[in-house]
Design an enzyme around this catalytic site. Structure first.
Site, PDB file in Angstrom:
ATOM      1  N   MET A  14     -27.545  31.787 -41.979  1.00  0.00           N
ATOM      2  CA  MET A  14     -26.077  32.508 -42.080  1.00  0.00           C
ATOM      3  C   MET A  14     -25.021  31.798 -41.370  1.00  0.00           C
ATOM      4  SD  MET A  14     -27.570  36.395 -42.702  1.00  0.00           S
ATOM      5  CE  MET A  14     -28.404  36.250 -41.224  1.00  0.00           C
ATOM      6  N   CYS A  96     -26.235  26.919 -51.061  1.00  0.00           N
ATOM      7  CA  CYS A  96     -24.882  27.218 -50.692  1.00  0.00           C
ATOM      8  C   CYS A  96     -24.020  27.052 -51.710  1.00  0.00           C
ATOM      9  CB  CYS A  96     -24.468  26.691 -49.460  1.00  0.00           C
ATOM     10  SG  CYS A  96     -23.043  27.544 -49.019  1.00  0.00           S
ATOM     11  N   LYS A 135     -34.442  24.802 -49.360  1.00  0.00           N
ATOM     12  CA  LYS A 135     -34.264  26.247 -49.661  1.00  0.00           C
ATOM     13  C   LYS A 135     -33.032  26.098 -50.880  1.00  0.00           C
ATOM     14  CE  LYS A 135     -32.373  30.413 -48.042  1.00  0.00           C
ATOM     15  NZ  LYS A 135     -31.280  30.857 -49.015  1.00  0.00           N
ATOM     16  N   ASN A 207     -36.627  34.801 -51.496  1.00  0.00           N
ATOM     17  CA  ASN A 207     -35.091  35.211 -50.681  1.00  0.00           C
ATOM     18  C   ASN A 207     -34.357  36.119 -51.738  1.00  0.00           C
ATOM     19  OD1 ASN A 207     -32.329  33.747 -49.735  1.00  0.00           O
ATOM     20  ND2 ASN A 207     -33.245  35.385 -48.727  1.00  0.00           N
ATOM     21  N   ARG A 230     -29.064  39.313 -44.533  1.00  0.00           N
ATOM     22  CA  ARG A 230     -28.012  40.456 -43.751  1.00  0.00           C
ATOM     23  C   ARG A 230     -28.877  41.528 -43.405  1.00  0.00           C
ATOM     24  NH1 ARG A 230     -25.758  36.308 -45.985  1.00  0.00           N
ATOM     25  NH2 ARG A 230     -23.700  35.981 -45.465  1.00  0.00           N
TER      26      ARG A 230
END
Length: 323
Positions: A14, A96, A135, A207, A230
């Site tokens: 993150m 992202c 990822k 995820n 988070r």
């Protein structure tokens, strides 16, 4: 009973959050989890303060460096840095959706270019001995079919990648902010389960939207790992509760603090900003009496001292003797 021998639990990368100061803190709660850096661009490592970006405490291991980039030579060189600095793995960000990442044609954009990602894996893996992992999302924009994801995974796996961390949402590259991209596109866990069924030899992690121990256990019935972002950051004691997966005792918050104070002392003596470090610890007492006062004591205090932190913690611990 869940067997964690070949399973993995990870803290998601993150930006601005999974710094070395947070990762050191997270490790105090749980010795088993994998920790990730924030996404670091190849440019930051090649032209910026590489030592500062890559530094970590040995206690953080196993720790994974996540890279943002698409140039083969640059990504290969940065993978070599990861190995030189002692990282356990290097991970390629293909998930992202931020405008900045899109402008550089990296992150989630790369899902539309599986051959590019395959080449990155091929050359990076040839240059280092540590694993190179990916990822990614289940899709981007209108390219959101299961078949689209399978084509991506097949090509990247053929180049030598054996571990895929799948955010179970499509990334919408236009019209949604990164925050909205974590919330609005629907979760499609079944697609990730199906991917594991169709590629049993690959390690598939899931995820997205996972925030309880019960959730973790349920997902691990279908896949090889769970990654949480988070929920772990805002409620770090969830990391402690996850020790139950390995049938290990839970550390107390007071014990975590006892181990954290020497680290804070060492870092401040080396010139690090205590308020900057303390922002990562605001969720320590989430759900307990006095949690709000703890957050207030640590927030917005440019002259914060370790004694201030100790006093604030002692006040909360007096209200919660078992913490």
């Amino acid at each position: 009973m869940l067997d964690m021998t070949n399973k993995r639990l990870s803290v998601a990368p993150m930006i601005d959050w999974t710094t070395t100061d947070y990762r050191y803190f997270a490790r105090l709660f749980n010795p088993h989890i994998y920790l990730y850096t924030e996404m670091i661009s190849t440019g930051a490592l090649l032209y910026g303060n590489r030592e500062r970006h890559l530094r970590f405490d040995d206690s953080e291991q196993p720790v994974v460096l996540q890279l943002g980039g698409a140039d083969i030579d640059e990504m290969t060189q940065c993978a070599e840095f990861a190995q030189q600095y002692g990282y356990n793995e290097v991970n390629i960000n293909v998930g992202c959706p931020s405008d900045r990442v899109q402008h550089n044609k990296i992150g989630a954009c790369l899902m539309a270019e599986p051959n590019t990602v395959a080449d990155l894996v091929k050359y990076m893996q040839a240059a280092v001995d540590i694993p190179v992992t990916v990822k990614h999302r289940i899709g981007i924009d209108d390219f959101d079919s299961y078949e689209f994801m399978v084509d991506f995974v097949q090509k990247v796996a053929a180049a030598g990648c054996s571990r895929f961390i799948v955010h179970a949402r499509t990334a919408w590259l236009q019209g949604l902010s990164p925050k909205q991209n974590r919330e609005i596109p629907p979760l499609r866990y079944d697609d990730v389960y199906r991917l594991k069924q169709d590629f049993p030899a690959l390690d598939i992690e899931i995820n997205g939207g996972i925030d309880t121990i019960a959730d973790i256990k349920a997902h691990l019935q279908h896949v090889d790992g769970v990654m949480i972002g988070r929920a772990f950051y805002h409620n770090p004691y969830l990391l402690a509760e996850a020790n139950a997966l390995w049938h290990q005792p839970l550390p107390k918050r007071s014990e975590v603090l006892t181990q954290l104070y020497p680290y804070l002392q060492e870092q401040t003596e080396e010139g690090e900003s205590l308020p900057s470090m303390a922002r990562h610890y605001l969720g320590l007492f989430q759900g307990l009496n006095g949690a709000r006062k703890w957050r207030q004591a640590l927030s917005g205090k440019p002259q914060l001292t370790i004694d201030d932190i100790k006093r604030a913690a002692d006040e909360v611990l007096q209200l919660n003797p078992e913490a």
